[in-house]
Design a protein around this motif. Structure first.
Motif, mmCIF file in Angstrom:
data_model
loop_
_atom_site.group_PDB
_atom_site.id
_atom_site.type_symbol
_atom_site.label_atom_id
_atom_site.label_comp_id
_atom_site.label_asym_id
_atom_site.label_seq_id
_atom_site.Cartn_x
_atom_site.Cartn_y
_atom_site.Cartn_z
ATOM 1 N N ALA A 182 7.101 -1.632 -3.743
ATOM 2 C CA ALA A 182 6.404 -0.478 -3.159
ATOM 3 C C ALA A 182 5.547 0.171 -4.231
ATOM 4 N N GLU A 183 4.388 0.643 -3.813
ATOM 5 C CA GLU A 183 3.461 1.261 -4.751
ATOM 6 C C GLU A 183 2.761 2.423 -4.063
ATOM 7 N N GLN A 184 2.672 3.542 -4.758
ATOM 8 C CA GLN A 184 1.957 4.702 -4.244
ATOM 9 C C GLN A 184 0.952 5.158 -5.284
ATOM 10 N N VAL A 185 -0.312 5.240 -4.865
ATOM 11 C CA VAL A 185 -1.391 5.721 -5.722
ATOM 12 C C VAL A 185 -1.907 7.032 -5.161
ATOM 13 N N VAL A 186 -2.069 8.025 -6.025
ATOM 14 C CA VAL A 186 -2.727 9.282 -5.665
ATOM 15 C C VAL A 186 -3.793 9.540 -6.717
ATOM 16 N N GLY A 187 -4.895 10.182 -6.289
ATOM 17 C CA GLY A 187 -5.945 10.372 -7.267
ATOM 18 C C GLY A 187 -7.022 11.320 -6.819
ATOM 19 N N SER A 188 -8.093 11.308 -7.581
ATOM 20 C CA SER A 188 -9.225 12.201 -7.364
ATOM 21 C C SER A 188 -9.807 12.017 -5.973
ATOM 22 N N TYR A 189 -10.370 13.098 -5.460
ATOM 23 C CA TYR A 189 -11.033 13.115 -4.159
ATOM 24 C C TYR A 189 -10.082 12.639 -3.053
ATOM 25 N N ASN A 190 -8.861 13.179 -3.116
ATOM 26 C CA ASN A 190 -7.845 12.972 -2.072
ATOM 27 C C ASN A 190 -7.499 11.498 -1.867
ATOM 28 N N ALA A 191 -7.548 10.721 -2.936
ATOM 29 C CA ALA A 191 -7.242 9.299 -2.820
ATOM 30 C C ALA A 191 -5.749 9.094 -2.603
ATOM 31 N N LEU A 192 -5.410 8.298 -1.610
ATOM 32 C CA LEU A 192 -4.036 7.902 -1.323
ATOM 33 C C LEU A 192 -4.039 6.417 -0.996
ATOM 34 N N ARG A 193 -3.159 5.683 -1.659
ATOM 35 C CA ARG A 193 -3.051 4.247 -1.393
ATOM 36 C C ARG A 193 -1.571 3.888 -1.388
ATOM 37 N N SER A 194 -1.073 3.467 -0.226
ATOM 38 C CA SER A 194 0.345 3.155 -0.048
ATOM 39 C C SER A 194 0.489 1.678 0.267
ATOM 40 N N TYR A 195 1.312 0.982 -0.522
ATOM 41 C CA TYR A 195 1.452 -0.472 -0.409
ATOM 42 C C TYR A 195 2.925 -0.842 -0.414
ATOM 43 N N VAL A 196 3.300 -1.746 0.483
ATOM 44 C CA VAL A 196 4.659 -2.261 0.542
ATOM 45 C C VAL A 196 4.593 -3.769 0.772
ATOM 46 N N ARG A 197 5.443 -4.481 0.027
ATOM 47 C CA ARG A 197 5.533 -5.940 0.206
ATOM 48 C C ARG A 197 6.998 -6.344 0.218
ATOM 49 N N ILE A 198 7.338 -7.224 1.165
ATOM 50 C CA ILE A 198 8.693 -7.762 1.274
ATOM 51 C C ILE A 198 8.622 -9.269 1.064
ATOM 52 N N ASP A 199 9.363 -9.757 0.063
ATOM 53 C CA ASP A 199 9.490 -11.192 -0.195
ATOM 54 C C ASP A 199 10.842 -11.666 0.295
ATOM 55 N N SER A 200 10.834 -12.748 1.052
ATOM 56 C CA SER A 200 12.074 -13.236 1.646
ATOM 57 C C SER A 200 12.967 -13.946 0.652
ATOM 58 N N GLY A 201 12.403 -14.489 -0.429
ATOM 59 C CA GLY A 201 13.139 -15.421 -1.246
ATOM 60 C C GLY A 201 13.297 -16.741 -0.513
ATOM 61 N N ASP A 202 14.004 -17.683 -1.110
ATOM 62 C CA ASP A 202 14.210 -18.989 -0.484
ATOM 63 C C ASP A 202 15.194 -18.838 0.679
#
Length: 813
Positions: A182-202
């Motif tokens: 999971a990753e959350q970015v906040v920044g200038s000029y109301n920047a919001l970036r929310s990222y989620v990744r799920i890896d199953s494994g083998d």
């Protein structure tokens, strides 16, 4: 082992057997097992290694290093640190496609080739017709690596435009163990970036997959424009003894606010650094267009000239992309790869502004004449009575909304057979694509009492006031290649082959423009345009001089097929009459290039006090570029809302000579310093005719492409602390074909500081990283992208985005 960092990204050896020590390796099929960011605790960092024999200058950036530049940055913008690359946009992410400027060795963005995991992405024309941008094809955090062949691409690259090289983006593979990132970015000029990744494994049988999702939003830095949208992608891999099956799907629904470029000319008195839109200040816009007040303290509408402010403009794109690929190990010496893909795009570009802009009253008078049967355009189009009537028709606001509505459906198949014949490695391949695209230009009312919102299509989408034109194009692409890598000696490999390319394109025009309504146009052409090049050869060699040094050379011929869209400026299907189209088919040739490269690489461990290693590469290139196509603008300003039918013609050749030098000094395991210096001289060989007038361009430099570039990256990786500074110098650029106007060179600086947070026992998270990125640290103001379309006297520019801050928290479970 500590990561070598961005500072090593171009100077690692390009042949596996002489690569020296490496902590990670990228497979020949283009999948990077562990190259994604943020990294879980059990994922190793990896050096940057290109496997297989290459006779060309090839460099790359890993997904890890891409995210260090700026989390979520577009894959193409991440290339700005590589030698010979000029990549500019008016936003720090590199997402806004309308104002992208990309030059590599004098070639612009539409003269390069692009792929994702081998799937063709088209030529990156802003007016969509044959592909999509890498930043829409994949979530940035799921990129495994981006590779640049800066002189000439691989013969098997599925592209109709790769005159000057190829840019290949590769998705990361699913990780072998279960994990959540999971990753959350906040920044200038109301920047919001929310990222989620799920890896199953083998999950058994060598099968694993990942699914990821992204939501991004930000405000444009110079006006209240909304940037962002939603993306998702998923990838499944199943590896067995007999082969590897890969399935990939991606969805993107993005909106980018466009910028208006500033017009520079002696006649244009008001020349602002930025041209912000007026949205959402509708009342202010009505007053401004009525010349009752200045906007933003700059100038009234009447005094602004060509640099007036529109109400809003944006690009909306929705894409569905997928492929199925199987790498079959037929025997120990035979492999056969087949890949089928599909892409659907539904997009629209919107701009809303005053109906009194020069040319629009005349255009509208063709559809709503003040007097029945009057000429088109009407000589009384700008009379008070005519303007009042048009204002009423368009909603009483004095504004109109213009759209260009795109749709693409394309499907294709790539097939490559590889034969290991001892000292000969033979490859035979083919590519077929069936493409159907359309472009419609429409005009809508802007209701004074209920103005349409900018980030959706007009509410009366099915009932526009005017459909100016409608084009539907069918294209079939066929490309084949054969090549042999012959190991003459254990240290010397010769590679030779050729490709053939065939394009069959046909345009139908369900809606023709009214003659006279479209500047310089009587009609859009209908009919077939076929182009074929049966023999495009390539030959090269690589010599392992020592265990740490290589010499290489490569010579390759390439062609750029004609663009196939009525909305593209250099497309014969945008010509203004059937007569011009027929003459074009009879006399005009596609652009071709012959690229010569020679270079050397080294990778050495050293014992010179604090200096413990050096990686370096130097390459010289020469390009003979023939049959250059030029679109002569039908309007006095380069980017005009009126637009019109471009005059398209061959205008001679271009000669290019250049040198790229890149090197990395290592100071122990924790600090490295990288620098890349580039010199490019691309000059026109001929004058050309504009009507009966001779335009003196012989000996002039190609505008927009700087002669001098220098990129510097300093990286400190000290345990939990990671520091990075990136400096980018862009030299002076000419802004007209005759070189009478230019913009100064400038230097920008960006940086990153990141800390791995110590985790107490019992915490489920494997890794937590907190980082801060700062772009344009010095707040430099300069000309970013140049819009060039005039021989002399005028050009347009977009501004450099100001200093911006972005904080990121990355967590791996």
């Amino acid at each position: 082992m500590a990561s070598v960092g961005l500072a090593a990204l171009v100077t690692m050896p390009a042949v596996a057997q002489t690569a020296g020590p490496a902590t990670g390796q990228i497979s020949a099929t283009g999948d990077s097992q562990n190259a994604t960011a943020p990294m879980p605790a059990d994922d190793p960092q990896g050096d940057i290694v290109v496997t297989g024999t290459t006779t060309r200058s090839v460099s790359q950036v890993s997904g890890i290093e891409i995210q260090k530049i700026l989390p979520g940055i577009g894959p193409l913008k991440a290339l700005q640190t590589l030698p010979g690359v000029t990549y500019l946009t008016a936003d720090p992410w590199g997402n806004n496609e309308q104002n992208i400027s990309l030059f590599i060795h004098g070639f612009n963005a539409q003269q390069l080739g692009y792929t994702l995991d081998g799937l063709p992405l088209g030529d990156q024309q802003y007016g969509n017709y044959n592909g999509l941008s890498p930043q829409r094809a994949i979530v940035s955090e799921d990129v495994g690596r981006v590779t640049l062949a800066s002189g000439a691409g691989d013969l098997g690259t599925p592209s109709t435009s790769n005159l000057g090289g190829t840019i290949d983006t590769f998705s990361s593979d699913p990780r072998p163990v279960f994990g959540v990132t999971a990753e959350q970015v906040v920044g200038s000029y109301n920047a919001l970036r929310s990222y989620v990744r799920i890896d199953s494994g083998d999950i058994g049988g060598g099968t694993r997959f990942y699914v990821s999702g992204l939501r991004q939003s930000a405000r444009a830095w110079d006006f209240n424009g909304k940037q962002g949208g939603y993306q998702a992608d998923a990838k499944l891999v199943r590896e067995t003894a007999s082969g590897k099956l890969t399935a990939y799907v991606a969805y993107s629904d993005k909106t980018e606010p466009n910028e208006d470029a500033t017009v520079v000319s002696a006649a244009q008195v008001y020349q602002p650094y930025a041209r912000p839109f007026l949205y959402p200040n509708f009342a202010t816009a009505l007053q401004y267009y009525g010349n009752q007040r200045a906007y933003n303290g700059a100038a009234t509408y009447a005094a602004s000239g060509s640099n007036y402010s529109n109400y809003y403009s944006d690009a909306q794109r929705t894409d569905y992309l997928g492929y199925l690929k199987y790498d079959w190990k037929v025997t120990d010496r035979i492999s056969w790869t087949n890949q089928a893909y599909y892409h659907h795009d539904d997009g629209v570009g919107v701009v809303a502004g005053p109906i009194t802009v020069a040319g629009l009253p005349g255009l509208f008078s063709c559809y709503y004449p003040l007097v029945a049967g009057s000429a088109c355009p009407s000589p009384t189009a700008t009379s008070a009575a005519s303007l009042a009537r048009l204002s009423t028709i368009f909603g009483g606001s004095g504004l109109a909304s213009r759209t260009t509505e795109y749709r693409i459906n394309r499907e294709g198949l790539l097939s490559t057979l590889r034969l290991d014949l001892g000292n000969h490695q033979v490859e035979i391949g083919g590519w077929y694509e069936r493409q159907r695209s359309s472009a419609y230009r429409r005009w809508y009312a802007v209701d004074v009492n209920n103005p349409s919102p900018p980030y959706t299509r007009p509410e009366n989408y099915e009932a526009p006031l005017i459909t100016q034109y409608g084009s539907q194009i069918r294209v079939d692409e066929i490309q084949t290649h054969i090549q042999d890598a012959w190991k003459i000696f254990p240290t010397l490999t010769l590679q030779a082959g050729f490709k053939s390319t065939f394009q069959r394109a046909h345009q139908d025009v369900p809606v023709q423009p009214i003659p006279g309504s479209f500047t310089g146009s009587r009609e859009l052409p209908v009919g077939q345009l076929n182009t074929s090049k049966g023999f495009l050869p390539q030959v090269g060699a690589v010599w392992d001089v020592t265990g740490t040094e290589q010499l290489f050379f490569n010579v390759q011929k390439n062609v750029r097929q004609f663009q196939t869209s009525a909305a593209a400026g250099l497309s014969p299907f945008a010509l203004g009459s059937q007569t011009l189209f027929d003459a074009f088919k009879a006399s005009t040739k596609p652009e071709t290039s012959v690229t010569y490269e020679v270079g050397a690489r080294t990778h050495r461990s050293l014992d010179l006090g604090p200096i413990t290693g050096f990686d370096g590469q130097v390459s010289y290139y020469h390009v003979d570029f023939s049959n250059r196509l030029l679109g002569i603008s039908p309007t006095t300003t380069i980017t005009a809302i009126v637009s019109g039918a471009t005059i398209l013609q061959n205008v001679g050749s271009v000669t290019t000579n250049g040198v790229d030098i890149a090197g990395t000094l290592r100071f122990g395991p924790h600090f490295s310093l990288y620098d890349a210096a580039s010199y490019n001289r691309s000059t026109f060989d001929n004058n050309y005719l504009n009507g009966t007038a001779t335009v003196a361009t012989a000996g002039k430099k190609v505008p927009g492409s700087p002669s001098l570039l220098n990129k510097t990256v300093a990286t400190l990786d000290a345990g939990p602390l990671d520091l990075q500074l990136v400096g980018d110098y862009i030299g002076r650029r000419y802004a007209t074909y005759t070189n009478d106007l230019s913009v100064k060179g400038y230097f920008t600086l960006s940086g990153r500081v990141a800390v791995d947070v110590p985790l107490p026992s019992g915490i489920y998270a494997k890794k937590v990283t907190v980082s801060l990125n700062v772009t344009n640290i010095t707040g430099k103001q300069a000309a970013s992208t140049l819009s060039i379309g005039a021989a002399t006297g005028t050009y347009n520019f977009f501004p450099v985005a100001p200093r911006q801050y972005f904080g990121t928290v990355s967590v791996g479970f």
